[in-house]
Design an enzyme around this catalytic site. Structure first.
Site, PDB file in Angstrom:
ATOM      1  N   ASP A  37       0.816  -1.237   0.000  1.00 42.36           N
ATOM      2  CA  ASP A  37       0.000   0.000   0.000  1.00 42.36           C
ATOM      3  C   ASP A  37       0.841   1.275   0.000  1.00 42.36           C
ATOM      4  O   ASP A  37       0.400   2.294  -0.514  1.00 42.36           O
ATOM      5  CB  ASP A  37      -1.057   0.002   1.125  1.00 42.36           C
ATOM      6  CG  ASP A  37      -0.487  -0.041   2.534  1.00 42.36           C
ATOM      7  OD1 ASP A  37       0.722  -0.267   2.703  1.00 42.36           O
ATOM      8  OD2 ASP A  37      -1.285   0.164   3.483  1.00 42.36           O
ATOM      9  N   GLY A 124      -1.386  -7.292  14.745  1.00 45.98           N
ATOM     10  CA  GLY A 124      -1.456  -7.167  13.292  1.00 45.98           C
ATOM     11  C   GLY A 124      -2.882  -7.117  12.772  1.00 45.98           C
ATOM     12  O   GLY A 124      -3.111  -7.343  11.585  1.00 45.98           O
ATOM     13  N   LEU A 125      -3.855  -6.838  13.648  1.00 43.40           N
ATOM     14  CA  LEU A 125      -5.246  -6.750  13.196  1.00 43.40           C
ATOM     15  C   LEU A 125      -5.751  -5.310  13.256  1.00 43.40           C
ATOM     16  O   LEU A 125      -6.948  -5.043  13.252  1.00 43.40           O
ATOM     17  CB  LEU A 125      -6.140  -7.677  14.034  1.00 43.40           C
ATOM     18  CG  LEU A 125      -5.755  -9.160  13.980  1.00 43.40           C
ATOM     19  CD1 LEU A 125      -6.658  -9.984  14.887  1.00 43.40           C
ATOM     20  CD2 LEU A 125      -5.792  -9.703  12.550  1.00 43.40           C
ATOM     21  N   SER A 126      -4.805  -4.370  13.337  1.00 49.81           N
ATOM     22  CA  SER A 126      -5.114  -2.940  13.220  1.00 49.81           C
ATOM     23  C   SER A 126      -5.996  -2.387  14.321  1.00 49.81           C
ATOM     24  O   SER A 126      -6.940  -1.634  14.064  1.00 49.81           O
ATOM     25  CB  SER A 126      -5.771  -2.636  11.864  1.00 49.81           C
ATOM     26  OG  SER A 126      -4.821  -2.814  10.882  1.00 49.81           O
ATOM     27  N   SER A 127      -5.654  -2.731  15.552  1.00 54.76           N
ATOM     28  CA  SER A 127      -6.387  -2.106  16.655  1.00 54.76           C
ATOM     29  C   SER A 127      -6.138  -0.598  16.656  1.00 54.76           C
ATOM     30  O   SER A 127      -7.023   0.184  17.011  1.00 54.76           O
ATOM     31  CB  SER A 127      -5.975  -2.710  18.000  1.00 54.76           C
ATOM     32  OG  SER A 127      -4.589  -2.621  18.177  1.00 54.76           O
ATOM     33  N   ASP A 172      -5.201   0.183   6.412  1.00 52.52           N
ATOM     34  CA  ASP A 172      -5.897  -0.144   7.660  1.00 52.52           C
ATOM     35  C   ASP A 172      -7.023   0.852   7.949  1.00 52.52           C
ATOM     36  O   ASP A 172      -8.136   0.471   8.316  1.00 52.52           O
ATOM     37  CB  ASP A 172      -4.908  -0.157   8.829  1.00 52.52           C
ATOM     38  CG  ASP A 172      -3.752  -1.106   8.587  1.00 52.52           C
ATOM     39  OD1 ASP A 172      -3.844  -1.931   7.652  1.00 52.52           O
ATOM     40  OD2 ASP A 172      -2.760  -1.023   9.316  1.00 52.52           O
TER      41      ASP A 172
HETATM   42  C1  GLA Z   1       0.581  -2.117   8.491  1.00 45.83           C
HETATM   43  C2  GLA Z   1       0.331  -0.753   7.841  1.00 45.83           C
HETATM   44  C3  GLA Z   1      -0.392  -0.910   6.514  1.00 45.83           C
HETATM   45  C4  GLA Z   1       0.308  -1.920   5.601  1.00 45.83           C
HETATM   46  C5  GLA Z   1       0.615  -3.203   6.356  1.00 45.83           C
HETATM   47  C6  GLA Z   1       1.467  -4.163   5.559  1.00 45.83           C
HETATM   48  O1  GLA Z   1      -0.625  -2.710   8.840  1.00 45.83           O
HETATM   49  O2  GLA Z   1      -0.419   0.073   8.707  1.00 45.83           O
HETATM   50  O3  GLA Z   1      -0.495   0.351   5.893  1.00 45.83           O
HETATM   51  O4  GLA Z   1       1.467  -1.372   5.045  1.00 45.83           O
HETATM   52  O5  GLA Z   1       1.289  -2.962   7.590  1.00 45.83           O
HETATM   53  O6  GLA Z   1       0.787  -4.590   4.430  1.00 45.83           O
END
Ligand code: GLA
Length: 386
Positions: A37, A124-127, A172
């Site tokens: 991204d 790695g689940l974007s909290s 994310d």
């Molecule tokens: C993190 C970043 C995202 C993306 C991922 C890897 O989650 O926040 O923007 O780059 O790593 O794909």
């Protein structure tokens, strides 16, 4: 996690009187398209039914008073106080959003708010994106203004980059803001166009496996990978001026430039270029109902992240290998930035129980750590609930 009714009761007991708004914003699982991204590439995430919830009420004195039900902690800051506080931890994400919105001259108001969350932290689940997007929506409710969802994602990304200090891409915050129930979104991170692709409604499950390995070096290594990609593009641009990002570089062009790149930069670029192709192919495979092909692309993605991009770790590799050995698993890979956190696997429904048992045991045998598994549904993006 408390449901909204419980959070509303908690609000009354902490702050007195009823709240006037409630919002939620989800975490995400990325099915494929990792570290693409920030190279203007393609990603294919789904929002998940684990989220951050905020229940609140506006204040007129410019103060933001927060109570985290998750941490059992208070935090307070004044709008206009734009310094990150090193001691503030989780509340920095809310401050960051306030600073960015204030800088854009949205009519911010203070608020009293209770926060709670079910997105596993540091996994790695974007909290953090979920917290940013939920905070943004809470400020929108408090100040009675509204921000178009793509713009909200961009503002929250700025909060993460400028305030928290991770040079993240847009994935994310975008999926947390725009996710759609039962769909994954194929996002073109250059144009921000996206396509919602339905996930199979029966027969197969998306299973998230948490290695419970806290993500160590992730911020510094993340920023370093980004710099390596930029170095690759700069070197290639000397002979191909149209190449503004790795998105514009084909495998042939990369190979023609191999002599001007270090081995490390060459492999970083190879991952990104091949991953972009895999995203497009995986969307076609899913649309055609070809789960075998989709799973194979997931496997290839992991191998490329492990060998070329070097963002996996022994725990992620052990879990992925254990998953692939289970009959009924179409594919398995790490998801998110890497260095710990979670894997995502596509598993035939009848194999899910066997998967949990066998991957859990094998993972523990190999790493000494306990895994956790979440069967998830693709959920809607951020929304106001009250
Ligand atoms: C993190 C970043 C995202 C993306 C991922 C890897 O989650 O926040 O923007 O780059 O790593 O794909």
């Amino acid at each position: 996690m408390s449901d909204i009714a419980e959070l509303m009761d908690r609000f009354e007991s902490v702050f007195g009187g009823p709240p006037t708004f409630a919002v939620r914003a989800p975490g995400r699982v990325n099915l494929i398209g990792e570290h693409t991204d920030y190279n203007d590439g393609f990603v294919f995430p789904a929002a998940i039914d684990y989220d951050v919830r905020i229940v609140g009420r506006p204040r007129d004195d410019g103060k933001v008073r927060l109570w985290s039900a998750l941490f059992g902690r208070r935090a307070q800051f004044g709008l206009g106080a734009d310094r990150r506080s090193l001691r503030a931890g989780w509340s920095n994400y809310v401050r960051g959003v306030a600073v960015i919105l204030g800088g854009e001259e949205y009519p911010l108001r203070g608020m009293d708010a209770i926060l709670d969350g079910s997105v596993p932290l540091s996994s790695g689940l974007s909290s953090s994106a979920a917290l940013e997007v939920a905070s943004c929506l809470a400020f929108e409710c408090a100040g009675e203004f509204s921000i178009e969802p793509k713009r909200r994602a961009l503002l929250c990304q700025r909060a993460e980059r400028e305030f928290v200090g991770v040079q993240c891409g847009i994935m994310d915050q975008f999926i947390s803001s725009l996710g759609r129930a039962d769909h994954a979104l194929m996002i073109d991170t250059r144009t921000l166009d996206f396509k919602a692709v339905p996930l199979p409604s029966s027969g197969v499950s998306i299973v998230i496996g948490n290695t419970n390995k806290p993500r160590g070096l992730v911020d510094s290594e993340y920023n370093r990978r980004r710099a390596e990609c930029e170095a690759g593009v700069a070197a290639i641009r000397a002979s191909a001026p149209h190449a503004a990002a790795l998105r514009d570089v084909s495998m042939d062009l990369l190979d023609a430039n191999r002599h001007v790149l270090s081995d490390v930069v060459y492999r970083r670029c190879r991952h990104v270029i091949s991953e972009n192709v895999r995203v497009l192919e995986s969307v076609r495979a899913l649309e055609a109902g070809d789960l075998t092909r989709f799973g194979r692309l997931m496997n290839e993605s992991h191998d490329s992240l492990r060998d070329d991009y070097e963002v996996s770790c022994s725990e992620l590799d052990a879990m992925v290998e254990a998953a692939r050995a289970v009959i009924g698993v179409y594919g398995s890979r790490m998801t998110g930035a890497g260095f710990g956190g979670c894997t995502v696997s596509l598993v035939a429904d009848e194999a899910v129980e066997r998967f949990r048992e066998s991957v859990g045991q094998e993972y523990q045998r190999r790493t000494g750590r306990e895994a956790a598994f979440y069967a998830c549904r693709a959920s809607a993006g951020a929304e106001r609930l009250l």
